[in-house]
Scaffold this active site. Structure first.
Site, short mmCIF file in Angstrom:
data_model
loop_
_atom_site.label_atom_id
_atom_site.label_comp_id
_atom_site.label_asym_id
_atom_site.label_seq_id
_atom_site.Cartn_x
_atom_site.Cartn_y
_atom_site.Cartn_z
N HIS A 160 112.29 31.12 67.31
CA HIS A 160 112.74 32.31 68.03
C HIS A 160 113.52 33.26 67.13
O HIS A 160 114.54 33.81 67.52
CB HIS A 160 113.59 31.88 69.24
CG HIS A 160 114.03 33.02 70.11
ND1 HIS A 160 113.15 33.92 70.67
CD2 HIS A 160 115.26 33.41 70.53
CE1 HIS A 160 113.83 34.81 71.39
NE2 HIS A 160 115.11 34.52 71.32
N ASP A 210 109.94 36.67 73.30
CA ASP A 210 108.86 36.87 72.32
C ASP A 210 107.52 37.03 73.04
O ASP A 210 106.67 37.84 72.64
CB ASP A 210 108.79 35.68 71.35
CG ASP A 210 110.12 35.44 70.65
OD1 ASP A 210 110.82 36.43 70.38
OD2 ASP A 210 110.46 34.27 70.40
#
Length: 331
Positions: free
Chosen positions: A179, A151
């Site tokens: 996530h 990310d």
């Protein structure tokens, strides 16, 4: 001597991740474990002229125990991709079961290893891992990490495109929360050196960081997911952790951890209302040395994103804890 293990080493993430670890001067021994093909992957990598001694293991003859024994760092990308006709719950039960089994082995033969969980859904597989380690009496929150680095890598790349920065790695873009999807919260107000995101591009940029994986699946026409970028992200975090373990100072990376067990984390857990959460963590010889609270002066837009993330995370975490205590019966 540093022994690194990749569990799931023959897969789409596992192979490139193993390649990167084989190239690392920080790794002396590389043990590869999977249910198929690991001797072949290990033989292939062993021809590369870098110092790490590479061995492949399969399930027979307690292969997992042999692979994991006395490991310093265990990276777990193991799992299966979603197949046609498979529900998300089907996928969850299979991958959660795989992770649970691997963590049980790690607890028995490498209780002091740093454990890096890549297997999705990370929001749930890390709580599963923690519960298994607790049950075995070897849980150390400072040594268990959910790898959310992809990310951050995506955020660096996409922000650099908008900001006109030719080297995305010069940017520090904090991404917190979880996530998956809306649990991913990029804090563009905290980018260093600071950048200005135009209002008309803000929502699309957030969405791209949160759902960047969909771009890759679409581009691969359904034949794969983000394996190469995930392998790089897993390696980047592992390398940073190994450098910190050897004494390098000032190394910080967001990672999904059990906050109450990490210095500085208890206050963040109280503020967010969740025990598992990704925040910037200062790494050191003990692993997660300090959780850094950057929630103080975030923007109103970021507060809205954070609220949605926390709501999603609560369910994900509970799902993991429930699975660890009551796994579905195998037919």
């Amino acid at each position: 001597m540093v022994k690194a293990v990749v569990a799931g080493a023959a897969g789409g993430i596992g192979q490139p991740l193993s390649l990167l670890l084989k190239l690392s001067p920080l790794v002396d021994e590389l043990a590869l474990y999977d249910v198929v093909n690991t001797p072949g992957v290990a033989a292939d990598l062993s021809h590369i002229s870098s110092p790490a001694k590479t061995t492949g293991y399969l399930p027979p003859n307690d292969g997992a125990k042999a692979a994991f024994k006395d490991a310093d760092i265990i990276v777990i990308p193991a799992g299966i991709p979603r197949k046609p006709g498979m529900t998300r719950d089907d996928l969850f039960n299979i991958n959660a079961g795989i992770v649970k089994g691997l963590i049980e082995v790690a607890a028995d033969v490498a209780p002091n290893a740093f454990i890096l969980v890549i297997s999705n859904p990370v929001n749930s597989t890390v709580p599963i891992s923690a519960e298994v380690l607790k049950a075995k009496g070897v849980f150390n929150a400072q040594r268990l990490f959910g790898v959310t680095t992809l990310d951050i890598v995506r955020a660096e790349t996409f922000v650099a495109e908008i900001a006109g920065n030719s080297n995305p790695q010069e940017l520090v873009v904090p991404v917190i929360g979880g996530h998956s999807g809306e649990t991913i919260v990029p804090l563009f107000s905290k980018v260093s050196p600071s950048v200005t995101i135009p209002d008309d591009k803000y929502d699309a940029l957030v969405n791209r960081v949160q759902f960047g994986g969909d771009e890759v699946v679409k581009a691969k026409e359904g034949l794969g997911s983000a394996t190469l970028s995930m392998a790089y992200a897993g390696y980047r975090f592992a390398e940073k952790l190994l450098k910190a373990a050897k004494g390098a100072k000032g190394l910080v990376e967001p990672t999904y951890v059990y906050l109450p067990g990490i210095p500085g984390g208890k206050e963040i857990a109280e503020k967010t209302g969740v025990d598992f959460f990704s925040v910037p963590v200062e790494l050191g010889p003990n692993g997660a040395e300090k959780a850094i609270d950057i929630l103080g002066d975030i923007t109103e837009k970021e507060k809205t994103l954070l609220e949605a993330a926390i709501k999603g995370l609560k369910g994900n975490i509970q799902k993991g804890v429930d699975f660890a205590h009551n796994p579905p019966q195998k037919l």
